[in-house]
Motif scaffolding. Structure first.
Motif, short mmCIF file in Angstrom:
data_model
loop_
_atom_site.label_atom_id
_atom_site.label_comp_id
_atom_site.label_asym_id
_atom_site.label_seq_id
_atom_site.Cartn_x
_atom_site.Cartn_y
_atom_site.Cartn_z
N ASP A 35 -3.59 -17.99 -4.54
CA ASP A 35 -2.38 -18.16 -4.22
C ASP A 35 -2.20 -18.32 -2.58
O ASP A 35 -2.91 -17.70 -1.71
CB ASP A 35 -1.76 -16.53 -4.35
CG ASP A 35 -1.18 -16.24 -5.89
OD1 ASP A 35 -0.83 -17.14 -6.45
OD2 ASP A 35 -1.78 -15.31 -6.47
N ALA A 36 -1.28 -19.06 -2.23
CA ALA A 36 -1.18 -19.21 -0.84
C ALA A 36 0.33 -19.04 -0.50
O ALA A 36 1.17 -19.66 -1.17
CB ALA A 36 -1.32 -20.60 -0.27
N ALA A 37 0.82 -18.17 0.38
CA ALA A 37 2.19 -17.90 0.72
C ALA A 37 2.56 -17.97 1.94
O ALA A 37 1.89 -17.49 2.86
CB ALA A 37 2.65 -16.24 0.20
N GLY A 38 3.77 -18.53 2.35
CA GLY A 38 4.02 -18.66 3.66
C GLY A 38 5.20 -17.51 3.98
O GLY A 38 5.24 -16.43 3.50
N SER A 39 6.18 -18.06 4.91
CA SER A 39 7.37 -17.18 5.04
C SER A 39 8.21 -17.28 3.73
O SER A 39 8.34 -18.14 2.97
CB SER A 39 8.16 -17.78 6.56
OG SER A 39 8.53 -19.08 6.19
N VAL A 40 9.43 -16.26 4.14
CA VAL A 40 10.27 -16.16 2.92
C VAL A 40 11.39 -17.23 3.15
O VAL A 40 11.77 -17.77 4.36
CB VAL A 40 11.16 -14.78 3.40
CG1 VAL A 40 12.40 -14.66 2.01
CG2 VAL A 40 10.08 -13.61 3.05
N LEU A 41 11.74 -17.59 1.86
CA LEU A 41 12.61 -18.95 2.02
C LEU A 41 14.05 -18.28 2.31
O LEU A 41 14.40 -17.40 1.94
CB LEU A 41 12.90 -19.53 0.39
CG LEU A 41 11.49 -20.08 0.00
CD1 LEU A 41 11.89 -20.40 -1.62
CD2 LEU A 41 11.49 -21.38 0.52
N THR A 42 14.82 -19.37 3.07
CA THR A 42 16.06 -19.03 3.51
C THR A 42 16.95 -18.88 2.47
O THR A 42 17.24 -19.66 1.39
CB THR A 42 16.62 -20.20 4.38
OG1 THR A 42 15.53 -20.28 5.62
CG2 THR A 42 17.99 -19.48 4.95
N GLY A 43 17.47 -17.68 2.35
CA GLY A 43 18.45 -17.47 1.06
C GLY A 43 17.72 -17.38 -0.28
O GLY A 43 18.34 -17.36 -1.53
N GLY A 44 16.32 -17.26 -0.26
CA GLY A 44 15.61 -17.11 -1.53
C GLY A 44 15.21 -15.65 -1.87
O GLY A 44 14.44 -15.48 -2.58
N GLY A 45 15.83 -14.60 -1.26
CA GLY A 45 15.43 -13.34 -1.64
C GLY A 45 14.10 -12.92 -1.35
O GLY A 45 13.58 -13.02 -0.12
N THR A 46 13.14 -12.89 -2.32
CA THR A 46 11.62 -12.52 -2.06
C THR A 46 10.74 -13.72 -2.33
O THR A 46 9.60 -13.44 -2.14
CB THR A 46 11.35 -11.30 -2.90
OG1 THR A 46 11.46 -11.80 -4.42
CG2 THR A 46 12.14 -9.95 -2.69
N PHE A 47 11.27 -14.93 -2.47
CA PHE A 47 10.51 -16.06 -2.70
C PHE A 47 9.98 -16.57 -1.31
O PHE A 47 10.53 -16.54 -0.32
CB PHE A 47 11.34 -17.05 -3.52
CG PHE A 47 11.37 -16.67 -4.92
CD1 PHE A 47 10.45 -16.84 -5.83
CD2 PHE A 47 12.68 -16.30 -5.30
CE1 PHE A 47 10.93 -16.50 -7.12
CE2 PHE A 47 12.94 -15.82 -6.57
CZ PHE A 47 11.93 -15.86 -7.47
#
Length: 104
Positions: A35-47
């Motif tokens: 898993d590689a995660a970056g910043s929270v998507l704009t308007g994406g809630g917790t995605f």
């Protein structure tokens, strides 16, 4: 002139203890998930931006040597054979971004 496709996997891991390391060193066939995660998507809630890579069946080619000294963190580089488990694709990749669709 078609040729058989080959799949390889190389990665480095940091271990806090020897439990997980022993699975690799004992040549246990494993399913791996990255898993590689970056910043929270704009308007994406917790995605978040990122990816989720699943290798259903893999085994190391050669037992690696640990890196570091006696009091250092234990890290190792792995070179793996990706195997067919008979059920799933050899690799499954999910990516996450703010784009709603892509042209094929």
């Amino acid at each position: 002139d078609p040729q058989r496709r080959a799949t390889a996997l190389k990665f480095s891991l940091y271990f806090q203890d020897k439990t997980e390391l022993d699975f690799f060193l004992n040549q246990t066939v494993l399913a791996l998930e990255f898993d590689a995660a970056g910043s929270v998507l704009t308007g994406g809630g917790t995605f978040k931006y990122g990816l989720h890579l699943i290798i259903p069946k893999a085994q190391i080619k050669v037992a690696p040597n640990p890196k570091g000294g006696a009091n250092d963190a234990l890290t190792m580089d792995f070179d793996c054979i990706v195997l067919n488990d008979g059920t799933n694709p050899i690799a499954i990749l999910h990516t996450f971004s703010s784009k709603t669709g892509y042209l094929a």
